[in-house]
Design an enzyme around this catalytic site. Structure first.
Site, short mmCIF file in Angstrom:
data_model
loop_
_atom_site.label_atom_id
_atom_site.label_comp_id
_atom_site.label_asym_id
_atom_site.label_seq_id
_atom_site.Cartn_x
_atom_site.Cartn_y
_atom_site.Cartn_z
N GLY A 144 -6.82 0.70 5.20
CA GLY A 144 -5.97 -0.47 5.02
C GLY A 144 -6.69 -1.76 5.35
CG ASP A 145 -8.08 -2.25 9.19
OD1 ASP A 145 -6.91 -2.64 9.13
OD2 ASP A 145 -8.52 -1.54 10.11
N GLY A 161 -1.52 4.94 -4.35
CA GLY A 161 -2.08 3.70 -4.84
C GLY A 161 -1.50 2.47 -4.17
CB SER A 171 -0.95 -0.01 1.20
OG SER A 171 -0.25 -0.14 2.41
CG MET A 172 2.67 2.25 -2.80
SD MET A 172 2.96 2.11 -4.59
CE MET A 172 3.79 3.66 -4.93
N GLY A 173 -0.52 4.58 0.15
CA GLY A 173 -1.33 5.73 0.51
C GLY A 173 -2.03 6.33 -0.69
#
Length: 311
Positions: free
Chosen positions: A252-253, A226, A221-223
């Site tokens: 994120g969950d 993307g 994950s890259m915030g």
């Protein structure tokens, strides 16, 4: 069947304000109280997808009872190991610029006997082909090797173990070769002892080394930028979506839930990447840790752009 384990659940109180003033009186707005913890959030999101799962958690005191009763009202099956003390309460504050400040309690003591009880419960119900999601922090008294121990035991029994953790718990779990890991860019760079990077190609090269360990899938994950999705020889980059952010708590969950759902449905990597990106972005449009509606997700799916990366 899908099982989620939350070792350090919480009542999450999320709120907004214009600007956080340190050392001054701050008046909170839009306060939302939720039964939470990363594994619980995953199960709540799966429920909105029409996918059954079972929550396993260490619970304690009146706050633990609140969580159990709240999950019961939405028909989310829960199996708890009860411990002494009180399940934690966390405060999460989002300002007008979408800066998130989190004030998290440590959580109650979970001694070795209680940890073994959970292990025994898991061993008695998990079957080959099941999915076990290990997500979030470990409570007080739990060694950082706890997730690694579970991965080592259940991976050998053909359970697909998904790990979303950080720091030492992540590093040790990775070494036991789970089915899927979802580090963020910072955690991946930290694990690989490399300078922090937001370059998709640089991150993909590092993530590919995790695949070479035998891990089935890696998602980075890259915030806002993307996420990367790697499986077998495929590397996909899904660009971040522009949405009206109400809270990034639980995004994120939500992605972990989408990944779990896609794995259960045996989707190809591109379909999985599109869906996970949309579900995660959708979670940012809701208050607290609540998942987005199906209509919102369906709209966002049409906006996701996925590129192949050669590494």
């Amino acid at each position: 069947m899908i099982y989620t384990l939350t070792c350090n659940p919480a009542i999450d109180k999320t709120a907004t304000l214009q600007e956080l003033q340190v050392g001054a009186l701050n008046r909170l707005e839009n306060v939302v109280i939720s039964a939470a913890g990363k594994g619980i959030n995953v199960s709540k999101t799966l429920l909105t997808m029409g996918q059954d799962s079972i929550v396993l958690a260490f619970l304690a005191g009146n706050t633990g009872t609140f969580i159990q009763e709240t999950l019961a009202t939405i028909n989310l099956a829960t199996k708890a190991i009860w411990v002494e003390g009180t399940t934690r309460t966390n405060l999460k504050i989002m300002d007008h610029a979408s800066n998130l400040t989190e004030l998290n309690e440590r959580g109650p003591l979970v001694d070795e006997n209680k940890q073994n009880e959970m292990m025994e419960m898991l061993a008695s119900i998990l079957q080959p082909g099941d999915i076990l999601v290990l997500a979030g922090s470990l409570s007080t008294g739990m060694d950082t090797t706890y997730y690694a121990t579970l991965v080592a035991y259940f991976a050998k029994r053909e359970v697909k173990v998904i790990v979303d953790a950080d720091d030492a718990a992540f590093k040790q779990a990775v070494d036991q070769v789970p089915y899927l890991v979802k580090p963020n860019a910072f955690e991946l760079c930290q694990y690989m002892h490399q300078p922090e990077s937001e370059n998709p190609v640089v991150l993909a090269k590092m993530a590919k080394q995790l695949l070479q360990k035998g891990i089935g899938m890696v998602v980075v994950s890259m915030g806002k930028a993307g996420a990367l999705f790697l499986r077998d020889q495929q590397v996909l980059y899904a660009k971040g979506l522009h949405v009206d952010v109400k809270s990034t708590v639980g995004a994120g969950d939500a992605m972990v839930a989408a990944l779990t759902y896609a794995i259960e449905k045996k989707w190809d990597l591109e379909k999985l990447a599109i869906y996970a990106t949309a579900v995660s972005a959708g979670a940012c449009t809701t208050a607290g840790t609540e998942p987005a509606s199906k209509n919102v997700i369906d709209t966002l799916i049409k906006q996701v752009v996925v590129e192949k990366i050669e590494v």
